[in-house]
Write a protein that holds these residues in place. Structure first.
Motif, PDB file in Angstrom:
ATOM      1  N   ILE A  57       0.845  -1.189   0.000  1.00 30.54           N
ATOM      2  CA  ILE A  57       0.000   0.000   0.000  1.00 30.54           C
ATOM      3  C   ILE A  57       0.885   1.246   0.000  1.00 30.54           C
ATOM      4  O   ILE A  57       1.766   1.393   0.843  1.00 30.54           O
ATOM      5  CB  ILE A  57      -0.976  -0.018   1.187  1.00 30.54           C
ATOM      6  N   ILE A  58       0.637   2.121  -0.954  1.00 28.57           N
ATOM      7  CA  ILE A  58       1.420   3.342  -1.135  1.00 28.57           C
ATOM      8  C   ILE A  58       0.710   4.551  -0.518  1.00 28.57           C
ATOM      9  O   ILE A  58       1.334   5.499  -0.072  1.00 28.57           O
ATOM     10  CB  ILE A  58       1.648   3.611  -2.648  1.00 28.57           C
ATOM     11  N   TYR A  59      -0.631   4.512  -0.527  1.00 29.84           N
ATOM     12  CA  TYR A  59      -1.437   5.628  -0.025  1.00 29.84           C
ATOM     13  C   TYR A  59      -2.761   5.053   0.462  1.00 29.84           C
ATOM     14  O   TYR A  59      -3.300   4.114  -0.132  1.00 29.84           O
ATOM     15  CB  TYR A  59      -1.708   6.630  -1.157  1.00 29.84           C
ATOM     16  N   GLU A  60      -3.279   5.626   1.550  1.00 30.07           N
ATOM     17  CA  GLU A  60      -4.599   5.207   2.024  1.00 30.07           C
ATOM     18  C   GLU A  60      -5.245   6.330   2.810  1.00 30.07           C
ATOM     19  O   GLU A  60      -4.611   6.978   3.638  1.00 30.07           O
ATOM     20  CB  GLU A  60      -4.468   3.954   2.889  1.00 30.07           C
ATOM     21  N   SER A  61      -6.517   6.562   2.506  1.00 25.03           N
ATOM     22  CA  SER A  61      -7.339   7.510   3.250  1.00 25.03           C
ATOM     23  C   SER A  61      -8.703   6.862   3.445  1.00 25.03           C
ATOM     24  O   SER A  61      -8.906   5.702   3.087  1.00 25.03           O
ATOM     25  CB  SER A  61      -7.469   8.826   2.473  1.00 25.03           C
TER      26      SER A  61
ATOM     27  N   LEU B 200      -2.106   0.783  -8.653  1.00 21.44           N
ATOM     28  CA  LEU B 200      -3.554   0.944  -8.840  1.00 21.44           C
ATOM     29  C   LEU B 200      -4.047   1.946  -7.808  1.00 21.44           C
ATOM     30  O   LEU B 200      -3.699   1.857  -6.627  1.00 21.44           O
ATOM     31  CB  LEU B 200      -4.294  -0.380  -8.631  1.00 21.44           C
ATOM     32  N   ILE B 201      -4.853   2.889  -8.269  1.00 22.76           N
ATOM     33  CA  ILE B 201      -5.484   3.868  -7.382  1.00 22.76           C
ATOM     34  C   ILE B 201      -6.978   3.576  -7.415  1.00 22.76           C
ATOM     35  O   ILE B 201      -7.590   3.586  -8.480  1.00 22.76           O
ATOM     36  CB  ILE B 201      -5.206   5.310  -7.847  1.00 22.76           C
ATOM     37  N   CYS B 202      -7.559   3.317  -6.244  1.00 20.39           N
ATOM     38  CA  CYS B 202      -8.943   2.844  -6.176  1.00 20.39           C
ATOM     39  C   CYS B 202      -9.723   3.581  -5.082  1.00 20.39           C
ATOM     40  O   CYS B 202      -9.157   3.929  -4.050  1.00 20.39           O
ATOM     41  CB  CYS B 202      -8.976   1.360  -5.795  1.00 20.39           C
ATOM     42  N   PRO B 203     -11.027   3.731  -5.286  1.00 16.66           N
ATOM     43  CA  PRO B 203     -11.857   4.211  -4.175  1.00 16.66           C
ATOM     44  C   PRO B 203     -12.001   3.081  -3.157  1.00 16.66           C
ATOM     45  O   PRO B 203     -11.903   1.899  -3.507  1.00 16.66           O
ATOM     46  CB  PRO B 203     -13.192   4.530  -4.842  1.00 16.66           C
ATOM     47  N   THR B 204     -12.200   3.424  -1.910  1.00 17.06           N
ATOM     48  CA  THR B 204     -12.405   2.387  -0.895  1.00 17.06           C
ATOM     49  C   THR B 204     -13.808   1.796  -0.969  1.00 17.06           C
ATOM     50  O   THR B 204     -14.039   0.695  -0.484  1.00 17.06           O
ATOM     51  CB  THR B 204     -12.133   2.940   0.516  1.00 17.06           C
ATOM     52  N   THR B 205     -14.735   2.496  -1.578  1.00 15.81           N
ATOM     53  CA  THR B 205     -16.075   1.974  -1.860  1.00 15.81           C
ATOM     54  C   THR B 205     -16.039   1.348  -3.253  1.00 15.81           C
ATOM     55  O   THR B 205     -15.463   1.941  -4.167  1.00 15.81           O
ATOM     56  CB  THR B 205     -17.117   3.106  -1.822  1.00 15.81           C
ATOM     57  N   PRO B 206     -16.626   0.186  -3.455  1.00 13.02           N
ATOM     58  CA  PRO B 206     -16.520  -0.507  -4.747  1.00 13.02           C
ATOM     59  C   PRO B 206     -17.435   0.056  -5.846  1.00 13.02           C
ATOM     60  O   PRO B 206     -18.366  -0.604  -6.303  1.00 13.02           O
ATOM     61  CB  PRO B 206     -16.877  -1.955  -4.406  1.00 13.02           C
ATOM     62  N   TYR B 207     -17.148   1.264  -6.290  1.00 13.93           N
ATOM     63  CA  TYR B 207     -17.860   1.810  -7.448  1.00 13.93           C
ATOM     64  C   TYR B 207     -17.405   1.023  -8.678  1.00 13.93           C
ATOM     65  O   TYR B 207     -16.217   0.730  -8.830  1.00 13.93           O
ATOM     66  CB  TYR B 207     -17.554   3.293  -7.627  1.00 13.93           C
ATOM     67  N   ALA B 208     -18.317   0.717  -9.568  1.00 18.72           N
ATOM     68  CA  ALA B 208     -17.987  -0.131 -10.718  1.00 18.72           C
ATOM     69  C   ALA B 208     -17.312   0.636 -11.851  1.00 18.72           C
ATOM     70  O   ALA B 208     -16.416   0.108 -12.511  1.00 18.72           O
ATOM     71  CB  ALA B 208     -19.245  -0.828 -11.236  1.00 18.72           C
TER      72      ALA B 208
ATOM     73  N   GLU C 287     -10.007  13.262  -5.347  1.00 21.44           N
ATOM     74  CA  GLU C 287      -8.914  12.719  -4.529  1.00 21.44           C
ATOM     75  C   GLU C 287      -8.073  11.736  -5.335  1.00 21.44           C
ATOM     76  O   GLU C 287      -6.837  11.734  -5.240  1.00 21.44           O
ATOM     77  CB  GLU C 287      -9.443  12.051  -3.262  1.00 21.44           C
ATOM     78  N   ILE C 288      -8.704  10.895  -6.152  1.00 22.36           N
ATOM     79  CA  ILE C 288      -7.958   9.973  -7.018  1.00 22.36           C
ATOM     80  C   ILE C 288      -7.033  10.767  -7.940  1.00 22.36           C
ATOM     81  O   ILE C 288      -5.866  10.413  -8.122  1.00 22.36           O
ATOM     82  CB  ILE C 288      -8.918   9.065  -7.812  1.00 22.36           C
TER      83      ILE C 288
END
Length: 129
Positions: free
Chosen positions: A16-20, A38-46, A58-59
């Motif tokens: 993990i490189i970044y987390e909020s 990979l840069i991802c939202p913590t909520t699983p938006y499709a 933020e992404i």
């Protein structure tokens, strides 16, 4: 539950490189080159269109920061971004790839069979937009 959700929940190990609260960034386990994240939202938006504006922003901010860090750390010939939606999103969870590129990395774009198009044909194909 998506692979990204499992990483967030620490059910799958990841670098993990970044987390909020809203965004996580981690190393791709099958990288194009070292530094592939990979840069991802913590909520699983499709999809891209599902992202709330604040999460998208933020992404983008994380991507800008990682771009500079990748450039400094790996001295690449370039940096690529890639984001897939629909059936091409293998994780079923929005994610943005950012990765360093080098002249000899063999990663490339392969176009379909339609070939180079005239301006008129392109204009016609996009008239419905």
């Amino acid at each position: 539950m998506t692979i990204v959700t499992k990483i967030i929940n620490r059910e799958i190990d990841a670098v993990i490189i970044y987390e909020s609260e809203n965004v996580i960034a981690f190393a791709d386990h099958d990288p194009i080159n070292f530094g592939h994240i990979l840069i991802c939202p913590t909520t699983p938006y499709a999809t891209f269109i599902d992202l709330p504006a604040c999460v998208h922003d933020e992404i983008t901010q994380v991507a800008r920061d990682l771009y500079q860090r990748i450039e400094f750390a790996f001295k690449p010939d370039g940096i690529s971004f890639l984001q897939n939606n629909g059936k091409f999103n293998e994780l079923s969870h929005y994610h943005l790839h950012i990765f360093p590129r080098f002249d000899a990395d063999n990663f490339g774009w392969q176009s379909g069979d339609i070939g180079i198009q005239s301006i008129d044909k392109l204009r016609e194909s996009l008239a419905c937009l």
